[in-house]
Design a protein around this motif. Structure first.
Motif, PDB file in Angstrom:
ATOM      1  N   LEU A  15      -9.902  15.944  44.359  1.00 40.22           N
ATOM      2  CA  LEU A  15      -9.959  16.574  45.675  1.00 40.22           C
ATOM      3  C   LEU A  15     -11.347  17.141  45.941  1.00 40.22           C
ATOM      4  CD1 LEU A  15      -8.507  17.451  48.235  1.00 40.22           C
ATOM      5  CD2 LEU A  15      -7.627  19.445  47.004  1.00 40.22           C
ATOM      6  N   SER A  19     -13.902  15.431  48.680  1.00 37.56           N
ATOM      7  CA  SER A  19     -14.323  16.292  49.782  1.00 37.56           C
ATOM      8  C   SER A  19     -15.841  16.384  49.887  1.00 37.56           C
ATOM      9  CB  SER A  19     -13.732  17.703  49.611  1.00 37.56           C
ATOM     10  OG  SER A  19     -12.321  17.663  49.623  1.00 37.56           O
ATOM     11  N   VAL A  60      -3.321  19.420  49.698  1.00 37.32           N
ATOM     12  CA  VAL A  60      -3.818  20.206  50.831  1.00 37.32           C
ATOM     13  C   VAL A  60      -2.643  20.734  51.657  1.00 37.32           C
ATOM     14  CG1 VAL A  60      -5.154  20.116  52.974  1.00 37.32           C
ATOM     15  CG2 VAL A  60      -5.991  18.934  50.937  1.00 37.32           C
ATOM     16  N   TYR A  96     -12.068  20.158  54.339  1.00 36.75           N
ATOM     17  CA  TYR A  96     -11.762  18.798  53.917  1.00 36.75           C
ATOM     18  C   TYR A  96     -12.086  17.759  54.993  1.00 36.75           C
ATOM     19  CZ  TYR A  96      -9.176  21.421  50.401  1.00 36.75           C
ATOM     20  OH  TYR A  96      -8.833  22.296  49.391  1.00 36.75           O
TER      21      TYR A  96
END
Length: 211
Positions: A15, A19, A60, A96
């Motif tokens: 993640l 990102s 998320v 994000y």
């Protein structure tokens, strides 16, 4: 290390990498190297990058739900919770944005599945809050909460707001827009009460920001 612990480490690392560098800029090899694990371990946990990306997007979404739950447990004021969730949603959209933009462009099926779930959850949270404040006569009688919720949810997803690079400036800008918009929906008595409580209102928002 247990399998579930490995999975959590992989998702968290992926993640962060997706990102900052984009989905296309990160390979499964890159993720394995960053975690100091074998490619075999990585592929035993996630069959491919698409499966890992889908899990990252769900992470998320789950974080937003958890922050909503904590906000409700800490604050007995639906309008504050609604404002906080707008802030959380905006912060997530900003944090994000590269991941979401690339997922939409290169992995549309995964993006659409996540975004539909994400949008529906935020819309439901906001609608429950607005229904409550309407039932307690906080709003003008002619206020349309469906229109209000649609506007507020759409607001945090607008690309033009995501173009603001400074995160604090972005959140401040969003808060001011939301405060102004909601003030226009409030009854006269509610406006007076909230104007008298603005310092406390903003303090609570900051405290919630630490959840």
């Amino acid at each position: 290390m247990a399998t579930e612990e490995i999975k959590e480490k992989i998702v968290e690392t992926a993640l962060q990498m997706f990102s900052s560098r984009g989905c296309r800029g990160v390979t499964m090899d890159d993720i394995a190297q960053a975690l100091h694990i074998s490619k075999r371990t990585l592929y035993e946990t996630f069959a491919n990058k698409e499966e890992l990306l889908a899990e990252c997007l769900m992470q998320v979404h789950d974080r937003l739900n958890e922050m909503h739950r904590k906000a409700h447990s800490k604050v007995d004021e639906p309008l504050l919770v609604a404002m906080y969730m707008l802030r959380v949603g905006a912060d997530s959209n900003h944090r994000y944005r590269r991941l979401l933009d690339e997922a939409e462009r290169y992995y549309p099926e995964i993006h659409d599945r996540f975004f539909r779930l994400h949008t529906e959850a935020l819309h439901t949270m906001m609608h429950h809050g607005m229904e409550y404040v309407q039932q307690h006569n906080y709003l003008r009688h002619d206020a349309d909460i469906d229109v209000a919720v649609d506007f507020l949810c759409d607001l945090i997803q607008q690309r033009r707001l995501s173009d603001v690079d400074d995160q604090q400036a972005y959140l401040h800008r969003l808060n001011e827009i939301c405060f102004t918009y909601l003030r226009g929906l409030m009854s006269t008595d509610t406006i007076k009460r909230y104007e008298e409580s603005v310092p406390h209102f903003r303090q609570v928002m900051e405290e919630l920001g630490e959840l």
